[in-house]
Scaffold this active site. Sequence first.
Site, PDB file in Angstrom:
ATOM      1  N   CYS A  21       0.821  -1.207   0.000  1.00  0.00           N
ATOM      2  CA  CYS A  21       0.000   0.000   0.000  1.00  0.00           C
ATOM      3  C   CYS A  21       0.861   1.265   0.000  1.00  0.00           C
ATOM      4  O   CYS A  21       2.026   1.223   0.381  1.00  0.00           O
ATOM      5  CB  CYS A  21      -0.966  -0.011   1.189  1.00  0.00           C
ATOM      6  N   CYS A  24       2.699   2.137   3.304  1.00  0.00           N
ATOM      7  CA  CYS A  24       3.841   1.253   3.554  1.00  0.00           C
ATOM      8  C   CYS A  24       5.008   1.622   2.650  1.00  0.00           C
ATOM      9  O   CYS A  24       6.168   1.600   3.059  1.00  0.00           O
ATOM     10  CB  CYS A  24       3.458  -0.215   3.348  1.00  0.00           C
ATOM     11  N   CYS A 113      -3.069  -4.648   1.587  1.00  0.00           N
ATOM     12  CA  CYS A 113      -1.613  -4.519   1.525  1.00  0.00           C
ATOM     13  C   CYS A 113      -0.916  -5.791   2.006  1.00  0.00           C
ATOM     14  O   CYS A 113      -1.297  -6.364   3.034  1.00  0.00           O
ATOM     15  CB  CYS A 113      -1.186  -3.328   2.370  1.00  0.00           C
ATOM     16  N   CYS A 116       1.157  -4.548   5.571  1.00  0.00           N
ATOM     17  CA  CYS A 116       0.472  -4.096   6.797  1.00  0.00           C
ATOM     18  C   CYS A 116      -0.908  -4.713   6.958  1.00  0.00           C
ATOM     19  O   CYS A 116      -1.600  -4.421   7.941  1.00  0.00           O
ATOM     20  CB  CYS A 116       0.378  -2.583   6.829  1.00  0.00           C
ATOM     21  N   ASP A 290      -2.002   0.478  64.824  1.00  0.00           N
ATOM     22  CA  ASP A 290      -2.678  -0.790  65.108  1.00  0.00           C
ATOM     23  C   ASP A 290      -4.180  -0.568  65.127  1.00  0.00           C
ATOM     24  O   ASP A 290      -4.655   0.550  65.273  1.00  0.00           O
ATOM     25  CB  ASP A 290      -2.221  -1.331  66.464  1.00  0.00           C
TER      26      ASP A 290
HETATM   27 ZN    ZN Z   1       0.559  -1.329   3.923  1.00  0.00          ZN
END
Ligand code: ZN
Length: 475
Positions: A21, A24, A113, A116, A290
Amino acid sequence: MSSLTEKDRPIVQLLLSSGTCPRCILRFCCVGSQTLYRRPYKDLMKDLKEFLKNNEEKEDTVCFDVVDPPCKRIRLEHTEEGSDDLNHNGALQQIPPLNNENTATENSAVKVCNVCLGILQEFCEVDFVKKVCQKVNSADYQFTSFVFSVSLPPQLSVRECAAWLLVKQEMGATACPDCFKPAKNKQSVFTRMAVIKALEKIKEEDFLKHFPCPPSSPKNLCVPLEIQCNNGAVFVAGRYNKYSRNLPQTPWIIDGERKLESSVEELISEHLIAEFKADSFNFSSSGREDVDVRTLGNGRPFAIELVNPRRIHFTAEEMKGLQQTINKSSDKIQVRDLQLVTREAIGRMKEGEEEKTKSYSALIWTDKAIQEEDIAFLDDIKELKLDQKTPLRVLHRRPLAVRCRIIHTMKAEYIDEHHFRLHLKTQAGTYIKEFVHGDFGRTKPNIGSLLNRTADILELDVESVDVDWPPTLDN
Ligand code: ZN
């Protein structure tokens, strides 16, 4: 496409043809400007194709930096390749396909893609962002800043690796190997780490035997498993008084059985949890008393961490109201100086705790009769050094040791032949009960040995905890 240069042209060509893509591709060309990635998919695709035809320079636009810390998590997981059933797992949610006008190249559907799995395609487009916004809005959080973090499927690392090898092999490129270090992810489970580890170890030629390079084009878009919202913790501090001799500081539970119905931390926190709409809390304080010891005076500093609060904005007036609510709800405790503080400020409550002083008032009984003059000498004792062996009553949870502690001052108040009240100012961490009765000689000296009588403690109150935090408020 200003950030791509002539040297990127073969990389763009290669990746585009292998089914990668545009976003990317920008990553693999080491484009750092966020502005480019923000552009719609359709435009990016058009620009890349343009770029291949013609490498004209355009004006680069400004890169916006993201300023804030992490909160939102999205987990993405890829279903089996070739599986038609995206919803076979009940937890998975399929994202409806985006409008064509937002995504696809002219008239064909977007190809998922091969690197990715579509995360930088559909999940970067307006429709998915809207979906995340809806989730955040419906979670009804108050916040001023946020971080968006994404948990990625492990196989992305493998695909990333294959694509990088492709670029390296085909182009002989050596630029920017740092861009492709596997993403470190705190949420990672064993499988994710294993994938990353394996990728670090495997030789390139072995990798190529096992994984297609370029990575094959997936049939399915990966699907977002869930969108989680989390708010950073908020911290509230104050001081508390405890007026009951039958109330522990923290829940008293032995072998799963509750011994007393409430506790200081619960009486305070239940109101905070409700108002801040938090998931849970963590209570801490400057020392503890306490169950049968009261805490009087200005009270004991405490801090409460509220985990994943929905509401975080409170005015001073609202905090005052909250304090009043707590105080009206129980006569066993009271709080003051209730305020919002930072995580860092809490350290001031704990630091130097050993050096701090504490004041107590003890009601003491003696076996042999006493006169006023028998106890008067106690007032003249200053900076009395004690050796305290770990008390028998706490030996099951504290290591055996001899600790040196200091009684700074004492003041005796005669009541009758067998009773007197002793006011003490001591180093923090001194065991007062043991200083009175001697704990079978484990604390030396002690009131019994000083008076040459058997002494015991009937009541103990903390009169002050001298820690100047949190700041005093005028309420
Ligand atoms: Zn991609």
